[in-house]
Design an enzyme around this catalytic site. Sequence first.
Site, PDB file in Angstrom:
ATOM      1  N   LYS A  99      55.159 -24.251  63.364  1.00 59.87           N
ATOM      2  CA  LYS A  99      55.766 -25.240  64.275  1.00 59.87           C
ATOM      3  C   LYS A  99      54.754 -25.850  65.244  1.00 59.87           C
ATOM      4  CE  LYS A  99      60.425 -23.352  64.084  1.00 59.87           C
ATOM      5  NZ  LYS A  99      61.542 -22.713  64.786  1.00 59.87           N
ATOM      6  N   ASP A 127      65.419 -27.180  67.836  1.00 60.02           N
ATOM      7  CA  ASP A 127      65.774 -25.831  68.298  1.00 60.02           C
ATOM      8  C   ASP A 127      66.291 -25.893  69.739  1.00 60.02           C
ATOM      9  OD1 ASP A 127      65.135 -24.497  65.972  1.00 60.02           O
ATOM     10  OD2 ASP A 127      63.101 -23.991  66.604  1.00 60.02           O
TER      11      ASP A 127
HETATM   12  P1  NAP Z   1      57.124 -16.349  66.786  1.00 62.00           P
HETATM   13  O1  NAP Z   1      56.654 -17.618  67.405  1.00 62.00           O
HETATM   14  O2  NAP Z   1      56.295 -15.685  65.725  1.00 62.00           O
HETATM   15  O3  NAP Z   1      57.343 -15.286  68.017  1.00 62.00           O
HETATM   16  C1  NAP Z   1      57.688 -13.955  67.745  1.00 62.00           C
HETATM   17  C2  NAP Z   1      58.093 -13.242  69.039  1.00 62.00           C
HETATM   18  O4  NAP Z   1      58.508 -11.908  68.705  1.00 62.00           O
HETATM   19  C3  NAP Z   1      56.958 -13.090  70.056  1.00 62.00           C
HETATM   20  O5  NAP Z   1      57.500 -13.101  71.352  1.00 62.00           O
HETATM   21  C4  NAP Z   1      56.385 -11.701  69.704  1.00 62.00           C
HETATM   22  O6  NAP Z   1      55.725 -11.067  70.752  1.00 62.00           O
HETATM   23  C5  NAP Z   1      57.689 -10.963  69.423  1.00 62.00           C
HETATM   24  N1  NAP Z   1      57.472  -9.789  68.590  1.00 62.00           N
HETATM   25  C6  NAP Z   1      57.030  -9.760  67.312  1.00 62.00           C
HETATM   26  N2  NAP Z   1      56.962  -8.486  66.870  1.00 62.00           N
HETATM   27  C7  NAP Z   1      57.379  -7.691  67.912  1.00 62.00           C
HETATM   28  C8  NAP Z   1      57.532  -6.288  68.081  1.00 62.00           C
HETATM   29  N3  NAP Z   1      57.228  -5.427  67.096  1.00 62.00           N
HETATM   30  N4  NAP Z   1      57.988  -5.834  69.273  1.00 62.00           N
HETATM   31  C9  NAP Z   1      58.297  -6.701  70.272  1.00 62.00           C
HETATM   32  N5  NAP Z   1      58.163  -8.051  70.178  1.00 62.00           N
HETATM   33  C10 NAP Z   1      57.714  -8.533  69.004  1.00 62.00           C
HETATM   34  O7  NAP Z   1      58.573 -16.525  66.155  1.00 62.00           O
HETATM   35  P2  NAP Z   1      59.718 -17.548  66.623  1.00 62.00           P
HETATM   36  O8  NAP Z   1      59.574 -18.829  65.914  1.00 62.00           O
HETATM   37  O9  NAP Z   1      59.754 -17.542  68.111  1.00 62.00           O
HETATM   38  O10 NAP Z   1      61.023 -16.835  66.022  1.00 62.00           O
HETATM   39  C11 NAP Z   1      61.544 -15.666  66.643  1.00 62.00           C
HETATM   40  C12 NAP Z   1      62.883 -15.346  66.003  1.00 62.00           C
HETATM   41  O11 NAP Z   1      63.832 -16.369  66.322  1.00 62.00           O
HETATM   42  C13 NAP Z   1      62.824 -15.265  64.467  1.00 62.00           C
HETATM   43  O12 NAP Z   1      63.565 -14.138  64.058  1.00 62.00           O
HETATM   44  C14 NAP Z   1      63.492 -16.539  64.018  1.00 62.00           C
HETATM   45  O13 NAP Z   1      64.163 -16.373  62.788  1.00 62.00           O
HETATM   46  C15 NAP Z   1      64.502 -16.763  65.141  1.00 62.00           C
HETATM   47  N6  NAP Z   1      64.891 -18.183  65.242  1.00 62.00           N
HETATM   48  C16 NAP Z   1      66.191 -18.483  65.034  1.00 62.00           C
HETATM   49  C17 NAP Z   1      66.602 -19.797  65.095  1.00 62.00           C
HETATM   50  C18 NAP Z   1      68.043 -20.118  64.857  1.00 62.00           C
HETATM   51  O14 NAP Z   1      68.341 -21.278  64.574  1.00 62.00           O
HETATM   52  N7  NAP Z   1      68.957 -19.177  65.009  1.00 62.00           N
HETATM   53  C19 NAP Z   1      65.689 -20.826  65.376  1.00 62.00           C
HETATM   54  C20 NAP Z   1      64.354 -20.484  65.594  1.00 62.00           C
HETATM   55  C21 NAP Z   1      63.977 -19.149  65.506  1.00 62.00           C
HETATM   56  P3  NAP Z   1      54.117 -11.288  70.950  1.00 62.00           P
HETATM   57  O15 NAP Z   1      53.978 -12.620  71.629  1.00 62.00           O
HETATM   58  O16 NAP Z   1      53.703 -10.152  71.820  1.00 62.00           O
HETATM   59  O17 NAP Z   1      53.504 -11.253  69.581  1.00 62.00           O
END
Ligand code: NAP
Length: 279
Positions: free
Chosen positions: A71, A108
């Site tokens: 993204k 989003d």
């Molecule tokens: P991202 O940019 O990769 O961010 C991942 C986040 O999760 C970061 O804050 C990361 O922390 C944290 N994290 C990863 N592994 C972890 C662990 N083991 N313990 C604690 N924190 C951890 O991903 P994203 O795009 O934000 O997406 C996050 C989630 O939202 C995904 O599951 C995605 O499917 C969901 N989502 C849903 C929608 C919807 O329409 N419902 C839309 C967008 C996203 P660090 O910064 O410390 O690595």
Amino acid sequence: MRTITAATRVLALLGDPVEHSLSPVLQNAAFAAAGMDGVYVAVGCEADELVGLMRGIARAGGGGNITLPHKEKAASMLDMASDTVRRTGACNTFWGDERGRLHGDNTDVEGVRRALRGFLGSVKGIRVLLLGAGGAARAALMGLLEEGADEVLIQNRSVERARAVARRIGGERARVVAVPSDLDGESFDLVVNATRLGLSPDDPSPLDFERLSRVGSAVDLVYGRQPTAFVRAAEEFGVRATDGAEMLVQQGAASFELWWDAEAPLEAMRAAVEAARVG
Ligand code: NAP
């Protein structure tokens, strides 16, 4: 059965991985219900393939969505970035125009705003704990502030990343939790999970609710076939909770509206997501 012809628009989800996404089910159901001549596919791709795919699909009259982990890269490739893309630094929706320019938006933010309104009515004046600092957390923070949340505390595994998000989007209403124990005994009207914990059924809840004194409601942006660990933990603590399925529908509806300049068939989209989750 719809007929695919040379005039059919191609809309694609670009990311890595894309296999488990419900967006193809959601969008193809929407195209069918609204009578749109389009087909939505998922294409797994590496970062260095992104620009060629986005430009090629857009030039052919199509568009699509961008998902994890591209993204931010997509946001940097646009000719015409929306204000929401500029503020969040992330793009999840793209399309082309007749002059060959690549446009992008981040639905989003609108998705989380509509989902929050549906679940809570209003978030005006409330105190929120936001878990995470990735793309979803940026969208949630912007959505919460635009909907009038009074204060948002951001907790993330990497504190530096949380600080960067608070600086970029939060202004004076966002604060960063330096260590998890700072939350002991705190109260929140709403807790939002925007970490990726919950994507895998074995993941633990990203929050120990027992640390907190009171929580009004809980919203997980993650969704799956089973209730997520965060939703289960919230409900065990006696808190009303929901997962990310409605946000998925609402961000998809906002993308549909950008591609087709027409109202999205929300009920057909919800039904498609529910059927895919059950089946
Ligand atoms: P991202 O940019 O990769 O961010 C991942 C986040 O999760 C970061 O804050 C990361 O922390 C944290 N994290 C990863 N592994 C972890 C662990 N083991 N313990 C604690 N924190 C951890 O991903 P994203 O795009 O934000 O997406 C996050 C989630 O939202 C995904 O599951 C995605 O499917 C969901 N989502 C849903 C929608 C919807 O329409 N419902 C839309 C967008 C996203 P660090 O910064 O410390 O690595």
